[in-house]
Design an enzyme around this catalytic site. Structure first.
Site, short mmCIF file in Angstrom:
data_model
loop_
_atom_site.label_atom_id
_atom_site.label_comp_id
_atom_site.label_asym_id
_atom_site.label_seq_id
_atom_site.Cartn_x
_atom_site.Cartn_y
_atom_site.Cartn_z
N LYS A 1 -9.54 84.29 -8.21
CA LYS A 1 -10.24 83.15 -8.43
C LYS A 1 -9.59 81.93 -7.65
O LYS A 1 -8.17 81.86 -7.63
CB LYS A 1 -10.31 82.67 -9.93
CG LYS A 1 -10.95 81.29 -10.13
CD LYS A 1 -12.26 81.70 -10.63
CE LYS A 1 -13.22 80.01 -10.80
NZ LYS A 1 -13.76 80.27 -9.32
N LYS B 1 -1.10 79.56 -11.44
CA LYS B 1 -2.04 78.26 -12.00
C LYS B 1 -2.84 79.15 -13.10
O LYS B 1 -3.04 78.74 -14.11
CB LYS B 1 -2.63 77.56 -10.99
CG LYS B 1 -3.37 76.73 -11.32
CD LYS B 1 -3.85 75.62 -10.37
CE LYS B 1 -4.24 74.32 -10.58
NZ LYS B 1 -4.57 73.43 -9.26
N LYS C 1 -7.90 82.84 -2.40
CA LYS C 1 -8.18 81.61 -1.82
C LYS C 1 -8.87 81.87 -0.52
O LYS C 1 -8.60 82.83 -0.09
CB LYS C 1 -6.68 80.71 -1.35
CG LYS C 1 -7.12 79.22 -1.05
CD LYS C 1 -7.11 78.44 -2.42
CE LYS C 1 -7.27 76.93 -2.32
NZ LYS C 1 -7.14 76.40 -3.54
N THR D 1 -10.93 67.64 -13.26
CA THR D 1 -9.34 67.70 -12.91
C THR D 1 -8.63 66.32 -13.34
O THR D 1 -7.53 66.18 -14.08
CB THR D 1 -9.25 67.70 -11.34
OG1 THR D 1 -9.92 68.87 -10.90
CG2 THR D 1 -7.82 67.87 -10.97
N ASN E 1 -11.24 61.60 -6.20
CA ASN E 1 -11.89 62.27 -7.45
C ASN E 1 -10.73 62.27 -8.57
O ASN E 1 -11.01 61.73 -9.34
CB ASN E 1 -12.35 63.50 -7.00
CG ASN E 1 -12.87 64.45 -7.95
OD1 ASN E 1 -11.97 64.86 -8.99
ND2 ASN E 1 -14.09 64.42 -8.41
N SER F 1 -13.99 75.67 -14.23
CA SER F 1 -14.58 76.79 -13.31
C SER F 1 -14.84 78.00 -14.30
O SER F 1 -15.79 78.87 -14.38
CB SER F 1 -13.85 77.19 -12.07
OG SER F 1 -14.16 76.43 -11.21
P1 NAD Z 1 -10.53 63.05 -2.30
O1 NAD Z 1 -10.55 63.09 -0.96
O2 NAD Z 1 -11.50 62.64 -3.40
O3 NAD Z 1 -9.26 61.67 -2.76
C1 NAD Z 1 -8.14 61.68 -1.91
C2 NAD Z 1 -7.70 59.95 -2.10
O4 NAD Z 1 -6.47 59.94 -1.33
C3 NAD Z 1 -8.77 58.90 -1.37
O5 NAD Z 1 -8.67 57.80 -2.29
C4 NAD Z 1 -7.95 58.60 -0.11
O6 NAD Z 1 -8.16 57.30 0.29
C5 NAD Z 1 -6.56 58.65 -0.84
N1 NAD Z 1 -5.58 58.80 0.44
C6 NAD Z 1 -5.80 59.76 1.54
N2 NAD Z 1 -4.67 59.49 2.21
C7 NAD Z 1 -3.75 58.66 1.54
C8 NAD Z 1 -2.57 58.11 1.94
N3 NAD Z 1 -2.00 58.49 3.02
N4 NAD Z 1 -2.20 57.16 0.77
C9 NAD Z 1 -2.64 57.12 -0.30
N5 NAD Z 1 -3.78 57.49 -0.51
C10 NAD Z 1 -4.58 58.15 0.55
O7 NAD Z 1 -9.42 64.02 -2.59
P2 NAD Z 1 -9.17 64.61 -4.25
O8 NAD Z 1 -10.04 65.84 -4.66
O9 NAD Z 1 -9.15 63.65 -5.43
O10 NAD Z 1 -7.82 65.32 -4.28
C11 NAD Z 1 -6.58 64.50 -4.23
C12 NAD Z 1 -5.43 65.65 -4.32
O11 NAD Z 1 -5.70 66.24 -5.67
C13 NAD Z 1 -5.35 66.71 -3.12
O12 NAD Z 1 -3.80 67.22 -3.22
C14 NAD Z 1 -5.93 67.66 -3.92
O13 NAD Z 1 -5.51 69.13 -3.14
C15 NAD Z 1 -5.68 67.86 -5.19
N6 NAD Z 1 -6.43 68.54 -6.40
C16 NAD Z 1 -7.79 68.01 -6.37
C17 NAD Z 1 -8.63 68.65 -7.36
C18 NAD Z 1 -9.88 68.25 -7.34
O14 NAD Z 1 -10.61 69.14 -8.21
N7 NAD Z 1 -10.60 67.50 -6.84
C19 NAD Z 1 -8.06 70.03 -8.17
C20 NAD Z 1 -6.49 70.19 -8.05
C21 NAD Z 1 -5.96 69.55 -6.97
#
Ligand code: NAD
Length: 428
Positions: A73, A97, A109, A195, A227, A358
């Site tokens: 997964k 995880k 992945k 998340t 997000n 999920s």
């Molecule tokens: P997203 O694209 O929705 O949001 C990312 C945010 O980070 C945006 O607000 C963007 O403006 C900001 N950002 C970009 N560059 C930046 C910088 N230099 N400094 C500060 N902020 C900056 O992405 P997301 O889904 O929220 O994911 C964010 C992190 O969480 C990633 O590392 C992702 O791998 C991890 N993650 C996400 C999920 C999920 O379900 N969405 C799950 C596990 C881990």
């Protein structure tokens, strides 16, 4: 390639694995089995007829790391710079995880090297459906490998892929992809914030242990207002009683020591594209470096990797760091912060709400029986709390001053995988 303290992401994951195996007293062979290579690597060649009439060939991967606990997964990433090594590292992390969170899954992945923003909707559909889903159909399935979205992919892409797979199977197979749109089998409003909800639940529970009194009134700074940052760092933490004083996005951010009006900040972000345009009495602009060093109780890095490093670790004032992003803390920084008594809730635990969601969607799909939002969120929270309690117990048994929470989480994960492999036999 991501770096954590000068090593590649994969090396860093394997170092933590090695340490967990030592700490847990497991046989060395466990390292051999869980390090590399993964159980299976599939590389696919995806020809897509572009809108200009020419064929463009994309390269895709699916890495299936280990399935001792159940089907593989993990997400599918669409990004121009994906590499096989990165995909292997991400699949490896998914094994730990999923195991840590008590899910009946191994780790997988997938990735396609593509700048999806440059594709038209038709090209993207063709790449997702005809290319990736069809090419991988013989290697995935609800009992084999269940992909989901990651960077660059979303519920619409999952809908195309589940449709394509179902056509090949000759009947609907909802459980082959998760994070489908709300209208499709098990798609659920909880998905959007799952998340972030997990980030907030972990922060709330850790705050109870760290400060006794809990999370009410604790100040929070959030890097990243996407997000995870919005839902986790901000929305749910505020709902649980914390005071969010700073948020940033890629352009920088805003800080008000008395607390931000999050609904207003969100409205400004939605309207103008950045939180930087938010203006209110007592609020000032801050940079993405400053947000990490503010005098707050809780710091939620929810944007990028390696933002907390040995150059700024000593300036961090938060006592609790909740890793919303993947890999925001380098290994060097973690050592410094751990020696100062800072709690770092590691990514594979603190941001696992999405994969746990999920799992719930997959369970619904397998039985064609679907829960409402509240029931789903309650089930999600129960699983998150169970993981939190197991990690804290493990950490306390291993010795909180010698061992980090991340190491304790890895031991907890390896313990499940090791015991499953042992009892199944064949390898050990
Ligand atoms: P997203 O694209 O929705 O949001 C990312 C945010 O980070 C945006 O607000 C963007 O403006 C900001 N950002 C970009 N560059 C930046 C910088 N230099 N400094 C500060 N902020 C900056 O992405 P997301 O889904 O929220 O994911 C964010 C992190 O969480 C990633 O590392 C992702 O791998 C991890 N993650 C996400 C999920 C999920 O379900 N969405 C799950 C596990 C881990």
């Amino acid at each position: 390639m991501s770096l954590r303290g000068g090593t590649t992401f994969l090396e860093s994951v394997l170092q933590t694995l090695k340490r967990a195996i030592e700490l847990g007293g497991y046989p060395q062979e466990v390292y051999e089995i869980l390090s590399r290579p993964p159980q299976r690597i599939i590389t696919v060649n995806i020809p897509v007829r572009m809108d200009n009439g020419k064929i463009q060939v994309f390269t895709g991967y699916r890495v299936q790391h280990n399935n001792a606990l159940g089907p593989y997964k993990g997400g599918i990433r669409f990004h121009p710079e994906v590499t096989l090594e990165e995909d292997i590292a991400l699949a490896t992390v998914m094994t730990f995880k999923n195991a840590l969170n008590g899910l009946p899954y191994g780790g997988g992945k997938g990735a396609v090297a593509v700048d999806y923003k440059k594709l038209s909707k038709r090209e993207l559909e063709e790449l997702s459906r005809g290319g990736y889903a069809r090419a991988l159909a013989p290697f995935i399935g609800p009992e084999v490998d269940i992909p989901a979205p990651d960077v660059g992919t979303d519920p619409q892409i999952m809908a195309w892929m589940v449709d394509e797979y179902s056509k090949i199977a000759g009947h609907n197979v909802p459980g082959v992809f998760t994070a489908k749109p709300v209208v499709l089998w098990g798609g659920n409003p909880v998905r959007e914030y799952s998340t972030g909800f997990g980030v907030a639940v972990w922060a709330r529970e850790a705050a109870k242990k760290l400060w006794g009194g809990g999370i009410e009134g604790k100040t929070v700074a959030v890097q990243g207002f996407g997000n995870v940052g919005y839902w986790g760092g901000a929305y749910w933490l505020e709902k649980m009683g914390a005071k969010v004083v700073a948020v940033t996005d890629s352009k920088g951010g805003v800080y008000n020591p008395n607390g931000l009006n999050l609904a207003e900040v969100k409205a400004v972000k939605d309207k103008t594209g950045t939180v930087m345009n938010y203006d209110a009495p007592g609020t000032r602009k801050i940079t993405n470096d400053e947000v990490l060093e503010l005098p707050v109780d809780i710091l939620v890095p929810a944007a990028l990797e390696n933002v907390i490093h040995k150059g700024n670790a000593n300036n961090i004032k938060a006592k609790l760091i909740v890793e919303g992003a993947n890999g925001p803390t380098t290994a060097d920084a973690e050592k410094i912060l751990h020696s100062k008594g800072v709690w770092i809730l590691p990514d594979l635990a603190a941001n696992a709400g999405g994969v746990v969601m999920s799992y719930l969607e997959w369970v619904e799909d397998l039985q064609w029986y679907f829960w409402d939002e509240e029931e789903t969120r309650n089930r999600l929270e129960r699983i998150l709390l169970d993981t939190f309690n197991r990690v804290m117990n493990r950490w306390s048994k291993l010795g909180t001053s010698q061992v980090t929470i991340r190491e304790a989480a890895y031991v907890e994960a390896v313990d499940r995988i090791y015991n499953a492999m042992k009892v199944r036999g064949g390898w050990i």
